[in-house]
Design an enzyme around this catalytic site. Structure first.
Site, PDB file in Angstrom:
ATOM      1  N   GLU A 123      69.992  41.240 -62.973  1.00 46.57           N
ATOM      2  CA  GLU A 123      70.063  40.883 -61.559  1.00 46.57           C
ATOM      3  C   GLU A 123      70.044  39.361 -61.417  1.00 46.57           C
ATOM      4  O   GLU A 123      69.182  38.703 -61.994  1.00 46.57           O
ATOM      5  CB  GLU A 123      68.871  41.483 -60.793  1.00 46.57           C
ATOM      6  CG  GLU A 123      69.009  41.381 -59.294  1.00 46.57           C
ATOM      7  CD  GLU A 123      67.856  42.042 -58.540  1.00 46.57           C
ATOM      8  OE1 GLU A 123      68.087  42.586 -57.459  1.00 46.57           O
ATOM      9  OE2 GLU A 123      66.719  42.003 -59.055  1.00 46.57           O
ATOM     10  N   GLY A 265      58.549  38.543 -62.261  1.00 42.23           N
ATOM     11  CA  GLY A 265      57.392  39.389 -62.540  1.00 42.23           C
ATOM     12  C   GLY A 265      57.783  40.639 -63.288  1.00 42.23           C
ATOM     13  O   GLY A 265      57.104  41.070 -64.215  1.00 42.23           O
ATOM     14  N   MET A 267      61.439  43.747 -63.563  1.00 43.67           N
ATOM     15  CA  MET A 267      62.789  44.133 -63.133  1.00 43.67           C
ATOM     16  C   MET A 267      62.929  45.643 -63.190  1.00 43.67           C
ATOM     17  O   MET A 267      62.570  46.274 -64.187  1.00 43.67           O
ATOM     18  CB  MET A 267      63.844  43.468 -64.022  1.00 43.67           C
ATOM     19  CG  MET A 267      65.277  43.879 -63.692  1.00 43.67           C
ATOM     20  SD  MET A 267      65.746  43.425 -62.004  1.00 43.67           S
ATOM     21  CE  MET A 267      67.066  44.601 -61.713  1.00 43.67           C
ATOM     22  N   GLU A 268      63.514  46.201 -62.115  1.00 42.53           N
ATOM     23  CA  GLU A 268      63.540  47.642 -61.891  1.00 42.53           C
ATOM     24  C   GLU A 268      64.677  48.351 -62.610  1.00 42.53           C
ATOM     25  O   GLU A 268      65.313  49.258 -62.038  1.00 42.53           O
ATOM     26  CB  GLU A 268      63.620  47.932 -60.394  1.00 42.53           C
ATOM     27  CG  GLU A 268      64.898  47.480 -59.686  1.00 42.53           C
ATOM     28  CD  GLU A 268      64.843  46.093 -59.085  1.00 42.53           C
ATOM     29  OE1 GLU A 268      65.654  45.788 -58.196  1.00 42.53           O
ATOM     30  OE2 GLU A 268      63.981  45.288 -59.511  1.00 42.53           O
ATOM     31  N   GLU A 300      57.802  48.117 -58.979  1.00 46.42           N
ATOM     32  CA  GLU A 300      58.974  48.513 -59.774  1.00 46.42           C
ATOM     33  C   GLU A 300      59.184  50.017 -59.741  1.00 46.42           C
ATOM     34  O   GLU A 300      60.326  50.494 -59.727  1.00 46.42           O
ATOM     35  CB  GLU A 300      58.824  48.018 -61.207  1.00 46.42           C
ATOM     36  CG  GLU A 300      58.636  46.510 -61.344  1.00 46.42           C
ATOM     37  CD  GLU A 300      59.656  45.684 -60.576  1.00 46.42           C
ATOM     38  OE1 GLU A 300      60.843  46.077 -60.545  1.00 46.42           O
ATOM     39  OE2 GLU A 300      59.267  44.648 -60.013  1.00 46.42           O
ATOM     40  N   GLU A 322      63.954  44.671 -51.731  1.00 43.57           N
ATOM     41  CA  GLU A 322      62.700  44.083 -52.196  1.00 43.57           C
ATOM     42  C   GLU A 322      61.547  44.297 -51.207  1.00 43.57           C
ATOM     43  O   GLU A 322      60.412  44.531 -51.608  1.00 43.57           O
ATOM     44  CB  GLU A 322      62.898  42.595 -52.469  1.00 43.57           C
ATOM     45  CG  GLU A 322      63.884  42.290 -53.579  1.00 43.57           C
ATOM     46  CD  GLU A 322      63.503  42.922 -54.909  1.00 43.57           C
ATOM     47  OE1 GLU A 322      62.322  43.283 -55.100  1.00 43.57           O
ATOM     48  OE2 GLU A 322      64.390  43.080 -55.775  1.00 43.57           O
TER      49      GLU A 322
END
Length: 853
Positions: A123, A265, A267-268, A300, A322
């Site tokens: 991303e 922090g 990432m999904e 996440e 988000e």
């Protein structure tokens, strides 16, 4: 490297993607890897389009059996696709470079054992750095990965990891052939590879499936991995989200992988979430950090539904992606885990971020116009995350919690595996609640700026309220007056001296003045708090009696959330130059020791540092800072030994220490001659103490080298890079500048550490030679570095500590010279400038009531 929304829309009208078959060879050394991609897609016959691929070398391009000349159709970023058929098959064979920027396929060598670890971060637009792809979120497809890698590695992707087969080429390599994924956007695909070690568990989903769970980390960190805590949070999140969303977990397994040198922090990635390795705690950490990790885990997991199962059509709905995950993670923390004060943290951390971002000259509506990829890369900000989540919380209050979730459940039922736009969600919320959200959406999502709410009281001689109204104002640049659903809280001091709520009134506020007749006839309490329970997104002001009560009794609130709202109001006033900075410093030091919430302590100490560095009048800055640091030592000595607060006060003390006696204490803690009861000086704290001594000119390169020999780990190398750049000599600053700006060979993590060290100075004159060099270098940095590395430099090396009108004037001249296409750089520079301008206004207001001293 850019892609415009118009190009993406046109391509989506021409093309529908069916599948990707991607073969990767990770055995070709440390510079490049082999990437072979076969894409099947339909298109408008006879049309021409392009596909994305950031390559080192393109060996072959084959479209529908016809070989295309790579030199003619590929420019290293795009591959042109002429004369498409209705049904198409494209195969591209290329070499692609490993990255050390935290983007694309990142390669890291562990200094402990020299093992290689890889992970992806795609991303916004970086899956094209690993395979050939139509890089836009609305061209979903299935993805089948085949990976050749060293046999002793583990390889993880979105689908469950298959049993590897021997490569058959006589090398110590194996081949992993993954099953195709469901239909996904390319930015949530993933590959993580290396000798990662793991802990396994499982959870039973709402549909009765047993979902395998995995937690992974590098071998050298496994001794510190608290996998059971991660599993417990994950199970709690599964149960909560499946019930709230009315939809089972959509993927076959759920892995969480702690990876090195990560920029964000977490990432999904669908079924394979990557998480910042700093969340593997090798030393004692604060409760704030533990809570932040929990919120990240839940954030996440929420994305598996909102973002992965249902995905935004284009990046202008990034905010919703988000914000929804941010809101749901805090809700899940409060209702399903032990972190029941998460809304206090939300008010202290997220909302403070949102209010700060929303008062910058670059603020923008939540629903921002995203014209290209450069727009979205700078939009991962406090509006997209924190204001969006705050406004979602206001929306929940506006339509009702049950109605909100009913609408969300219908949204998932209708749009699973598809792409959507904001309107698709609002339609379901309107049906569930009966509220028309058109006006609400226009006022909250399509305009920028934060409103201020103030009380208007008419009090009788006996202390009875004759009337009560809420006044709403807006800044001239963003004059929207918005509707708010909020509560007004009345607080009185009880017999034990605690401020407790004695009355609560929930109402709709709309317009510049809202009468609250329900409060007329009540006795004026000791404190009135507008936006009690923090339902609304607005800055709040206190009436004179309430302000006096809050100042005298801030530490006496019985509950943490109202206390945090008063903290926030005081910070707003200090930042806005409405109260003297030194008065705010005194408020923190007089009350922070009584604070019970770790995240609130963390935020107050950060704001204390900002105030001392930027907002206190220049002629008082040094003396005020020395006195404040002495107070921090007293606080660390007085609170219970081994407590969270003690650790935070010691860290803040080391960060700000500057006098001889303060540095003596830092040195004593490092060598053991000074001890605080209950304080354990572990390795990470040792580095913080050492950095303090380096900045204070007590320790040089020899001391840094000795500490690195003691801790030659990834964390140690980053800490050493910071300390080396903090050496307060002309020569050391020149060497750091050369390494960061001129050579530009550092990884993202090492560069970030070096930037932080370069600006860590007690004598700001060391930075003066670099002001003009900064403005000269920045255009070239932005042109040649990736966004992540360029942003570190543009923001981190800006001469903010030279807090003068001259810095503003030089910034203005630079802005005037920027071409129109430099929108991202212009935005970063405007935000840099605003920080200095705000600091100068706050300094001018730092005059105490009894005189100018």
């Amino acid at each position: 490297m850019n892609l415009t929304r118009a190009e993406a829309r046109e391509r989506a009208e021409l093309i529908t993607v069916e599948s990707y078959d991607v073969s990767l060879d990770l055995t070709r050394g440390g510079e490049v890897f082999g990437s072979s991609t076969t894409v099947k897609f339909t298109a408008v016959p006879g049309s021409t389009s392009f596909i994305d691929a950031v390559t080192r070398t393109v060996h072959s391009v084959t479209l529908n059996g016809r070989s295309l000349d790579p030199a003619a159709v590929s420019d290293g970023v795009r591959i042109q696709l002429p004369d498409l058929a209705q049904h198409n098959e494209l195969t591209v064979v290329a070499d692609m470079p490993y990255m050390n920027t935290g983007e694309g396929l990142h390669r890291f060598v562990d200094p402990v054992d020299n093992e290689v670890y890889l992970y992806t971060q795609f991303e916004v637009p970086d899956s094209r750095r690993m395979f050939t792809v139509f890089e836009q979120p609305d061209l979903k497809a299935t993805f089948a990965f085949t990976v050749t890698a060293p046999a002793h590695w583990d390889v993880i992707s979105n689908s469950p990891t298959p049993e590897p087969a021997q490569a058959g080429d006589g090398t110590a390599s194996s081949v992993w052939t993954f099953a195709p994924t469901p239909r996904l956007s390319s930015y949530v695909t993933a590959l993580i590879a290396g000798p990662y070690e793991s802990v396994r568990s499982e959870v039973t989903g709402s549909d009765g499936r047993v979902i395998p769970l995995g937690v992974f980390a590098r071998k050298s960190l496994m001794q510190y991995l608290d996998a059971e805590n991660i599993f417990e949070l994950t199970r709690q999140g599964f149960g909560f989200f499946e019930a709230q969303f009315g939809c089972p977990y959509p993927f076959e397994k759920y892995d969480q992988l702690f990876v090195p040198e990560f920029n964000a922090g977490a990432m999904e990635n669908a079924g394979a979430v990557t998480i910042l390795e700093g969340y593997v705690f090798r030393s004692k950490v604060t409760g704030a950090q533990i809570e932040r990790r929990a919120i990240t885990v839940l954030h996440e997991l929420a994305h598996m539904w909102f973002g992965d199962l249902v995905t935004m059509r284009w990046w202008n709905d990034l905010w919703l992606n988000e914000s929804f995950a941010e809101y749901m993670s805090h809700l899940a923390a409060v209702e399903a885990t032990s972190f029941t004060s998460a809304w206090t943290t939300f008010a202290s951390v997220e909302k403070s971020w949102a209010y700060r971002q929303d008062q910058l000259p670059t603020t923008h509506p939540i629903f921002a116009e995203i014209n290209d990829l450069q727009d979205v890369e700078v939009n991962f900000d406090g509006i997209t995350y924190a204001k969006g989540a705050s406004v979602l919380r206001q929306l929940v209050a506006w339509v009702g919690p049950e109605q909100f979730m009913a609408g969300v459940r219908e949204y998932f039922a209708k749009h699973s595996w598809q792409n959507t736009e904001l309107r698709d969600l609002l339609v379901e919320l309107e049906k569930a609640s009966g509220r028309d959200l058109d006006d609400w959406g226009r006022q909250w999502l399509e305009t920028a700026g934060v409103n201020t709410l103030s009380p208007e009281l008419d009090v009788d001689s006996d202390g009875t309220l004759r009337s009560f109204a809420i006044l709403q104002s807006a800044v001239p640049e963003w004059p929207t007056i918005r509707p708010h659903r909020l509560a007004v809280g009345f607080y009185d001091l009880d017999s034990a001296g605690k401020l407790e709520r004695v009355h609560r009134e929930e109402l709709d506020v709309d317009g510049e003045r809202t009468e609250v007749p329900a409060l007329a006839g009540l006795a004026q309490p000791d404190l009135i708090l507008i936006n009690d329970d923090d339902l609304a997104y607005a800055k709040v002001r206190l009436d004179p009696k309430s302000l006096a009560t809050a100042t005298a009794h801030l530490k006496d609130f019985g509950a943490s959330l109202p206390r945090t709202l008063v903290w926030n109001s005081a910070w707003d006033a200090a930042r806005d130059g409405e109260t003297p900075a030194r008065k705010y410093v005194e408020l923190i030091l007089a009350n922070v020791a009584a604070e019970t919430d770790s995240s609130v302590i963390l935020v107050q100490l950060r704001q204390l540092a900002t105030t001392l560095n930027f907002y206190v009048a220049e002629e008082h800055r040094e003396a005020t800072t020395v006195a404040a640091v002495d107070r921090l030592w007293d606080l660390a000595s007085d609170v219970p030994g081994g407590s969270d607060a003690q650790l935070q006060f010691v860290k803040s003390f080391a960060l700000l220490a500057r006098s001889a006696s303060q540095l003596d204490r830092v040195a004593g803690m490092l060598d053991g001659s000074v001890a605080l009861e209950g304080l354990s000086v572990d390795q990470d704290l040792r580095w913080e103490l050492l950095a303090s001594l380096v900045a204070g000119d007590r320790v040089g390169q020899d001391g840094i080298d000795a500490e690195l020999q003691r801790d030659n780990t990834s964390s140690g190398q980053n800490a050493a890079a910071l300390a080396k750049a903090a050496i307060p000599t002309v020569e050391a600053k020149a060497a750091a500048w050369e390494s960061i700006v001129v050579k530009g060979e550092l990884s993202n993590a090492l560069q970030g550490s070096a930037v932080a060290g370069f600006t860590r100075v007690l004598d700001r004159s060391l930075l003066e030679p670099y002001s003009e060099k900064y403005f000269a270098a920045v255009p070239g940095i932005v042109a040649t570095r990736t966004h992540a590395l360029a942003q570190q430099i543009v923001v981190g090396l800006y001469p903010a500590l030279l807090t003068t009108q001259a810095t503003i004037d030089r910034t203005d001249a630079f802005l005037a010279s920027l071409p129109a296409e430099s929108a991202a750089l212009r935005r970063m520079m405007l935000e840099n400038r605003d920080g200095v301008a705000r600091a100068l206004r706050a300094r001018a207001a730092d005059v105490l009531p009894d005189g100018p001293q």
